[in-house]
Design a protein around this motif. Structure first.
Motif, short mmCIF file in Angstrom:
data_model
loop_
_atom_site.label_atom_id
_atom_site.label_comp_id
_atom_site.label_asym_id
_atom_site.label_seq_id
_atom_site.Cartn_x
_atom_site.Cartn_y
_atom_site.Cartn_z
N PHE A 69 22.75 5.66 27.84
CA PHE A 69 23.57 4.61 27.26
C PHE A 69 22.95 3.24 27.55
CE2 PHE A 69 26.57 8.04 28.10
CZ PHE A 69 27.42 8.02 27.01
N SER A 70 22.94 2.38 26.55
CA SER A 70 22.70 0.96 26.75
C SER A 70 24.05 0.27 26.60
CB SER A 70 21.72 0.43 25.71
OG SER A 70 21.59 -0.98 25.82
N VAL A 71 24.37 -0.63 27.52
CA VAL A 71 25.71 -1.23 27.54
C VAL A 71 25.57 -2.75 27.39
CG1 VAL A 71 27.91 -1.38 28.74
CG2 VAL A 71 26.43 0.60 29.11
N LYS A 72 26.30 -3.30 26.43
CA LYS A 72 26.23 -4.73 26.15
C LYS A 72 27.10 -5.50 27.14
CE LYS A 72 26.24 -7.88 22.17
NZ LYS A 72 26.51 -7.97 20.72
N CYS A 106 20.30 1.14 30.32
CA CYS A 106 19.90 -0.25 30.11
C CYS A 106 21.13 -1.13 29.97
CB CYS A 106 19.05 -0.33 28.83
SG CYS A 106 18.30 -1.95 28.54
N LEU A 107 21.00 -2.39 30.34
CA LEU A 107 21.99 -3.41 30.04
C LEU A 107 21.40 -4.33 28.99
CD1 LEU A 107 23.33 -4.49 33.57
CD2 LEU A 107 24.22 -2.71 32.04
N ALA A 134 19.65 -2.76 39.85
CA ALA A 134 18.19 -2.64 39.88
C ALA A 134 17.62 -1.98 38.64
CB ALA A 134 17.76 -1.85 41.11
N GLY A 135 18.48 -1.52 37.73
CA GLY A 135 18.00 -0.77 36.58
C GLY A 135 17.46 -1.64 35.46
N ASP A 136 17.12 -1.00 34.35
CA ASP A 136 16.55 -1.70 33.21
C ASP A 136 17.57 -2.65 32.58
OD1 ASP A 136 14.09 -0.55 33.47
OD2 ASP A 136 14.33 0.90 31.85
N LEU A 152 9.94 -16.07 34.09
CA LEU A 152 11.15 -15.63 34.79
C LEU A 152 11.50 -14.20 34.42
CD1 LEU A 152 13.68 -16.10 36.53
CD2 LEU A 152 14.78 -17.07 34.50
N LEU A 153 11.44 -13.87 33.13
CA LEU A 153 11.79 -12.53 32.69
C LEU A 153 10.84 -11.49 33.31
CD1 LEU A 153 12.61 -13.10 28.90
CD2 LEU A 153 14.18 -13.08 30.87
N ARG A 154 9.59 -11.81 33.37
CA ARG A 154 8.64 -10.88 33.97
C ARG A 154 8.91 -10.71 35.47
NH1 ARG A 154 3.72 -9.50 31.45
NH2 ARG A 154 3.66 -10.09 29.25
N ALA A 155 9.20 -11.82 36.13
CA ALA A 155 9.45 -11.77 37.57
C ALA A 155 10.70 -10.96 37.90
CB ALA A 155 9.56 -13.18 38.13
N GLN A 156 11.70 -11.06 37.03
CA GLN A 156 12.97 -10.36 37.28
C GLN A 156 13.05 -9.01 36.57
OE1 GLN A 156 14.97 -11.06 39.48
NE2 GLN A 156 15.39 -13.22 39.72
N ARG A 157 11.95 -8.56 35.96
CA ARG A 157 11.88 -7.27 35.28
C ARG A 157 12.94 -7.17 34.17
NH1 ARG A 157 13.52 -3.40 38.02
NH2 ARG A 157 14.46 -4.57 39.75
N ILE A 158 12.99 -8.21 33.34
CA ILE A 158 13.89 -8.25 32.21
C ILE A 158 13.06 -8.24 30.93
CG2 ILE A 158 15.73 -9.52 31.03
CD1 ILE A 158 16.58 -8.64 33.80
N GLY A 159 13.27 -7.26 30.07
CA GLY A 159 12.58 -7.24 28.79
C GLY A 159 13.24 -8.19 27.80
N ARG A 160 12.47 -8.68 26.83
CA ARG A 160 13.05 -9.47 25.75
C ARG A 160 13.08 -8.64 24.48
NH1 ARG A 160 9.87 -14.34 23.88
NH2 ARG A 160 9.58 -13.19 21.95
#
Length: 246
Positions: A69-72, A106-107, A134-136, A152-160
């Motif tokens: 599940f991806s959750v908004k 994922c969130l 800690a997840g995706d 910032l996104l790379r440092a915090q492991r956040i995809g765009r």
């Protein structure tokens, strides 16, 4: 043999148009029938209202262990509080959706078009998120100023998110942390309605296979649900991807 990274293909919601029912099992809830054909789904209803932890747990128990599940993230956090002063709301949301257990894949954090990138605000929000989860996670910004947030996104492991259509310059391509690649297809030219032609789906299949080969967690969610185009588009793309698994 090395493990093949799955491609998480699905729709925004598990509603099944009646004309597509023959492609799914007859027995079970809509979610169970949906999960028999697709490996993932995006929960958008969480954006509008909270769900009880028991509801998330029930959903998790009704799908295969490999389903995700991806959750908004709620609009209270993204649109009303605009990422500020929302630690309590964020914790409440996570207390609910993490009852999905291992099926939480994922969130999704979608921002309003008017929300500009402000480094202190973004750093504080993603710091608060990562202190609790800690997840995706992926971000779908809709203001060009967020192009500055790449470090910032790379440092915090956040995809765009790679979105179609998108108001961002280059927003049709994924960016941010390269460990996850998330495609959201809203429908084009008529957003939420238009179906994607086979040529587009064939190109998308090639792209997703390339992401898979690079070891990224690849997601593809069809959000063109208003006229029922999402499910047939996802089924067609699934058929195009199947030879790669053979």
């Amino acid at each position: 043999m090395p493990t093949v990274t799955p491609i998480y293909l699905g729709c925004a919601g598990w509603s099944l148009p009646r004309e597509q029912w023959p492609a799914f099992p007859e027995a079970g809830s809509h979610l169970q029938r949906y999960a028999a054909r697709f490996p993932a789904v995006e929960i958008n209803s969480s954006f509008y209202r909270p769900h009880r932890p028991e509801t998330y747990a029930r959903w998790a128990a009704s799908v295969p262990s490999t389903f995700r599940f991806s959750v908004k993230v709620p609009k209270q956090i993204t649109h009303e509080r605009r990422l500020q002063g929302c630690d309590e709301a964020l914790q409440g949301f996570l207390d609910q959706c993490t009852r999905l257990g291992d099926t939480l894949g994922c969130l999704l954090i979608q921002l309003p078009p008017s929300l500009r990138y402000e480094a202190p605000v973004a750093e504080a929000f993603f710091g608060a998120l990562r202190a609790r989860y800690a997840g995706d996670a992926v971000l779908e910004p809709r203001h060009d100023s967020w192009l500055e947030a790449e470090p910032l996104l790379r440092a915090q492991r956040i995809g765009r998110v790679a979105a179609d259509p998108t108001p961002l310059s280059g927003g049709d391509r994924p960016a941010g942390w390269p460990g996850i690649r998330y495609y959201r297809l809203h429908g084009s030219p008529r957003i939420y309605y238009s179906s994607y032609p086979r040529d587009d789906l064939e190109r998308l299949a090639q792209t997703l296979r390339a992401e898979q080969d690079q070891g990224a967690s690849a997601w593809c969610i069809f959000d063109n649900t208003a006229s029922g185009a999402a499910v047939p588009n996802a089924l067609e793309l699934d058929a195009l991807l199947r030879p790669a698994a053979g």
